[in-house]
Design an enzyme around this catalytic site. Structure first.
Site, PDB file in Angstrom:
ATOM      1  N   ASP A 164       1.058  -1.313  -0.153  1.00  0.00           N
ATOM      2  CA  ASP A 164      -0.230  -0.481  -0.081  1.00  0.00           C
ATOM      3  C   ASP A 164       0.885   1.277   0.331  1.00  0.00           C
ATOM      4  OD1 ASP A 164      -2.308   1.408   0.302  1.00  0.00           O
ATOM      5  OD2 ASP A 164      -2.516   1.483   2.285  1.00  0.00           O
ATOM      6  N   ILE A 165       2.072   1.407  -0.719  1.00  0.00           N
ATOM      7  CA  ILE A 165       2.968   2.718  -1.427  1.00  0.00           C
ATOM      8  C   ILE A 165       1.564   3.530  -1.836  1.00  0.00           C
ATOM      9  CG2 ILE A 165       4.894   3.083  -1.986  1.00  0.00           C
ATOM     10  CD1 ILE A 165       5.048   1.314   0.489  1.00  0.00           C
ATOM     11  N   GLU A 166       1.793   4.601  -1.527  1.00  0.00           N
ATOM     12  CA  GLU A 166       0.942   5.683  -1.605  1.00  0.00           C
ATOM     13  C   GLU A 166       1.416   7.186  -1.883  1.00  0.00           C
ATOM     14  OE1 GLU A 166      -3.297   6.103  -0.755  1.00  0.00           O
ATOM     15  OE2 GLU A 166      -3.089   3.781   0.402  1.00  0.00           O
ATOM     16  N   ASN A 167       1.399   8.151  -3.131  1.00  0.00           N
ATOM     17  CA  ASN A 167       1.860   9.109  -3.032  1.00  0.00           C
ATOM     18  C   ASN A 167       2.974   9.622  -3.500  1.00  0.00           C
ATOM     19  OD1 ASN A 167       1.911  12.532  -2.985  1.00  0.00           O
ATOM     20  ND2 ASN A 167       2.294  12.265  -0.663  1.00  0.00           N
TER      21      ASN A 167
END
Length: 544
Positions: free
Chosen positions: A145-148
């Site tokens: 869940d790697i975001e941005n």
């Protein structure tokens, strides 16, 4: 197949008797074998809010709906290495495994771009750390869940997932949470996710089809309007197989107060219920977005309300959120597009009634009369196997008496029998216009069932509880001494009655419980819910 052989022996005995009956449990009991949700669509949910000591109770509220829970155990250190959360409890993992659920923590960079980049750049070492943490703690895999993180890292991120997939055993899950992408952009952080390449190296993509409106957004709007969600699905399945796409479902809303600085802040569905009640709020349903909108006013003299440790400021509030009506419309899309299933953000934010309908709607069964019924799980299992369907699109009629026509149809479906029935297999009281005509003819011509006479089948005749006990005990060769428990005594089943031994055998083998009053009601009709419950209870015996 052992199950098929058992069914054929069972049906042969019923045919000999000339009456097709199947036993069922009498009422909801602790002993009722609960159907696994894996018979239907896949469902997972994130765990982030509340004390880790409450995680087991949070999951238990969802009943049999969830296959996977994803707690917030994995984070990224400032150097890109793995940080293992203190919230990880071995007891919770053991609790979930005991319940037949998998524990797949998600790796989060907490929306910090720098941390996300460091993690991806450190992918070889990070992968080894993750694999070790999974194996050391008896976890069932990982969800990324790697975001941005900018799209410039697109290929490197895919490579990280690919490395992990190569290092973990095949029984461990590797999944990826991907941003909703209704426009198909390859720019910005939404462009980080190469849906096609990621689906090739993972078990599924969890499409975060929410945050259409977001923290800091000055214009109030829906968290996940139906058009936004549907367009996000359409893009996803254009890039990845539908059976590798999981639809993200929000259990939260966002609130706006033009006098405050925290516009677009999140609020759980259960908290919003308290807010609207406390401040006399109103709710309308926006048809364009298929989303509810709440409005309320907090005056300076009103009792304060705290969210995440801070009191809400006075002012006029607008809240876009999700309720039963909006969630059901989203859940319908799972069947419409034949997706793998759903994921939800997050447990402990939903209202208590969410799980009454969630599994039914996710699996494509819109039975409003089953949502709070004691046999809901058994009905869902029978429907998922295609053995029992509704009496209408939105009704199962769980408390209606089971008829011989329904029983014949259930057997034909359970055995997967198809084709044209012999023309001689007909009954005067089952004309070609009868809804079960074909199934009754197939059952008759296959030697599975006889009529009550050569010319009559009595399709609408009900089946009694003692008839089904006698026939099922014979079918499964049950005896009152052969069960794992002592047979119960029922005040309305005399020892010398024709069905007493069969009822005792069913009781000692855990297939019937009787009623709280100590009665069995042998001449009472068998309901459709009881039929579904017995199919769940008898399955272990049928598959031995």
């Amino acid at each position: 197949m052992p199950e098929m052989k058992r069914w054929r022996k069972f049906v042969a005995i019923l045919a000999t008797a000339g009456i097709l009956t199947i036993a069922a449990s009498s009422e909801p009991q602790d002993a009722l074998a609960q159907a696994s949700s894996t018979q239907g669509k896949f469902n997972m949910s994130y765990m982030y809010f509340g004390s880790p000591s409450s995680y087991t109770s949070q999951v238990d509220k969802s009943g049999q709906t969830l296959d996977v829970v994803a707690p917030s155990y994995f984070h990224v250190n400032s150097d890109g290495s793995l940080e293992l959360s203190d919230s990880l409890l071995a007891s919770f993992i053991a609790d979930m495994h005991q319940r037949g659920k998998r524990v797949v923590p998600f790796l989060s960079n907490d929306f910090d771009r720098s941390l996300g980049e460091k993690a991806i750049d450190n992918r070889e070492a990070l992968a080894d750390q993750i694999v070790k943490a999974i194996n050391d703690n008896n976890l069932d895999g990982i969800q990324f869940d790697i975001e941005n993180v900018d799209a410039a890292y697109r290929d490197k991120y895919t490579e990280l997932v690919k490395i992990i997939r190569g290092k973990l055993s095949s029984d461990k899950e590797v999944s990826v949470a991907v941003a909703a992408n209704p426009t198909g952009t390859k720019q910005g952080w939404t462009g980080l996710y190469d849906y096609k390449a990621l689906s090739d190296v993972s078990d599924y993509l969890m499409v975060m089809a929410y945050d259409e409106s977001y923290p800091g957004d000055l214009t109030p709007g829906p968290v996940a309007s139906l058009p936004f969600v549907e367009k996000s699905i359409q893009y996803a399945i254009s890039q990845a197989p539908a059976d590798k796409v999981v639809l993200g479902i929000p259990f939260y809303g966002r609130y706006w107060n033009q006098n405050a600085a925290d516009n677009g802040a999140g609020v759980s569905a259960q908290t919003l219920s308290k807010l609207t009640q406390m401040y006399g709020g109103t709710v309308r349903f926006d048809t364009a977005s298929q989303s509810p909108v709440a409005s309320f006013t907090i005056r300076p003299t009103d009792e304060p309300f705290s969210i995440n440790g801070s009191n809400l400021e006075p002012g006029d509030y607008t809240v876009w959120f999700e309720n039963e009506q909006s969630l059901k419309e989203k859940l319908k899309l799972v069947s419409k597009y034949n997706l793998k299933g759903t994921g939800s953000w997050s447990l402990n934010q939903e209202t208590a009634d969410t799980w009454d309908y969630y599994g039914l709607w996710a699996d494509g069964f819109y039975f409003t009369d089953v949502q709070q019924h004691w046999a809901k799980e058994a009905v869902l299992a029978a429907a998922n196997r295609g053995w029992m369907l509704g009496t209408a699109a939105d009704r199962f009629a769980p408390d209606a008496a089971l008829t011989r026509a329904e029983a014949a149809t259930i057997i034909v479906r359970a055995l997967g029998l198809t084709g044209e029935a012999a023309s001689s297999a007909s009954f005067k009281d089952v004309p070609a216009s009868h809804w079960a005509w074909q199934d009754i003819r197939i059952a008759k011509s296959s030697g599975l069932i006889q009529g009550i006479s050569d010319e009559r089948f009595a399709p609408d005749q009900i089946i009694t509880r003692e008839e089904m006990s006698m026939l099922l005990s014979r079918a499964l060769h049950l005896t009152s001494q052969g069960g794992s428990a002592a047979a119960k005594s029922f005040s309305d089943v005399p020892a010398g009655s024709w069905s007493a031994e069969a009822i005792a055998a069913m009781s000692s083998n855990g297939l019937v419980d009787g009623y709280a009053s100590g009665t069995f009601r042998p001449s009472a009709s068998l309901t459709r819910a009881e039929m579904a419950a017995l199919l769940s209870r008898a399955q272990p015996l049928l598959t031995k």
